[in-house]
Enzyme design. Sequence first.
Site, short mmCIF file in Angstrom:
data_model
loop_
_atom_site.label_atom_id
_atom_site.label_comp_id
_atom_site.label_asym_id
_atom_site.label_seq_id
_atom_site.Cartn_x
_atom_site.Cartn_y
_atom_site.Cartn_z
N SER A 86 0.85 -1.19 0.00
CA SER A 86 0.00 0.00 0.00
C SER A 86 0.89 1.24 0.00
O SER A 86 2.10 1.15 0.18
CB SER A 86 -0.91 0.00 1.22
OG SER A 86 -0.17 0.41 2.35
N LYS A 87 0.25 2.37 -0.19
CA LYS A 87 0.99 3.63 -0.22
C LYS A 87 1.79 3.82 1.06
O LYS A 87 2.86 4.41 1.06
CB LYS A 87 0.00 4.79 -0.37
CG LYS A 87 0.06 5.46 -1.71
CD LYS A 87 -0.83 6.69 -1.70
CE LYS A 87 -0.73 7.43 -3.01
NZ LYS A 87 -1.65 8.57 -3.06
#
Length: 470
Positions: free
Chosen positions: A240-241
């Site tokens: 994920s970011k």
Amino acid sequence: MPKTAPRTRFAPSPTGYLHVGGIRTALFAWLVARQGGGQFILRLEDTDQAREVEGAGQHIVDSLKALGIDFDEGPIRQSANLAIYKKYAQKLIDSGRAYADPYTAPEVQAFREQAQKDKKPFLYRNHRPTNPPVWDGSTPLRFKADPQDRSWHDAVMGDLQAGPEAQDDFILIKSDGYPTYNFAHIVDDAEMKITHVIRGQEFLASTPNYIALYEALGLSQPILATMPHILGPDGNKKLSKRDGAKDVLDYIRDGYLPEALVSFIATLGWNDGTEQEVFTVKELIQKFDLSRVGRSGARFDEQRLLWVNGSFIRNMPLDELYQKVTAFWPAEAKDHGDNYKKAVLGLTQERLKYFAELPALTSFFFNDLPVNLELIDNNKQLKKLGRAQQIELLQKAQASLESSDFSVDDLQAKLNHLLEETGQKPGILFSLIRIATTWAPASPGLADTLHVLGKEATLARLKSSLSALL
Ligand code: GLU
């Protein structure tokens, strides 16, 4: 039969920035096309109008271009093809394989809730209307499934099968007139003569539905290749970011090399069967093989990216590197000539991992950094010497360097002689001189550094450091 050249596509939805997983899918599809002398097509799947993000399409184009992933056709927007989907929908209506969905959204929701209460999976086909109205476009159009055991081959995942429970009457065209992904991509892949459908793992569960649709439309099935997820650095969850995986354009802005990003991304889950870890684009085109893509998730490790990028930087001719780092020098470097900057870069090349680090690694070559006694006082070995001895050693260094011609060889000889004269270890004496001439936490080899700094700057810095210590 002559082998047809591959036609592959990358089909992102323009709903946000392009993440590493998306780029990897694009890269693999591009490699397959380039390897077989075929075409690579960019298709923007923009049929979910509510989710479209302004500028996302351009961002995708820019990201691919920045990495050198060029496309032969596109970007084609699905929203420009509405008439074609209608045509295919009509074919299915005519053959009795599509029908108008007569239910309101709350009615469908009630079916869903009932299934949940009964602890059964919700299947729309259990509520298939016996006498559906003629489809006039105001309601969704649904596919009439023919659930059965299905098996198929996936170029990455191998031989797969699924039972009838996964096959349902899914929506082909929504009541807003736009097709769903499930329908549109099948139509487009057929119209565009796509040979390989390379995409993420989230579509695997729906593949039996897609196979049913290929059959109902009389289409031959393209090669399917499913990419496993990219996992975060701990190897557990999907990347994920928050794991630090940035937008690829941010990496480029920070001075990562496109060819290093390409090599790194290609090896997220793929290898050529040897220990080789870094590949040129040419090598990737030669060696890439879908059947060597791993089936389980690949771990995104930014440390490895730094290492790969550093290795491309280390192997680059200095002149080429010098051209590429132009925008990254610290501001003060503008007062210095090409030769000086090139010499600084030559010393830094070995340790430079990405260009945005350049100011931190080189500013002491351009600036007299402020005296920072902590660098001495927090250094275990230097601390032990005490001020008086530190000063004495630096004074000896000063005297010796005054007599040097500042060639690297002579500097090295002088420094070695100083070691003998003072009986100190290099780790102590050279650290002290290094700090007193740079006031930086780290620098390249001492003789090299002093040679590039030059006699005047070196002696001036030693002098001011000595007065700060006295
Ligand atoms: N629009 C889909 C996505 O963005 C594309 C999947 C495919 O390549 O078919 O994930």
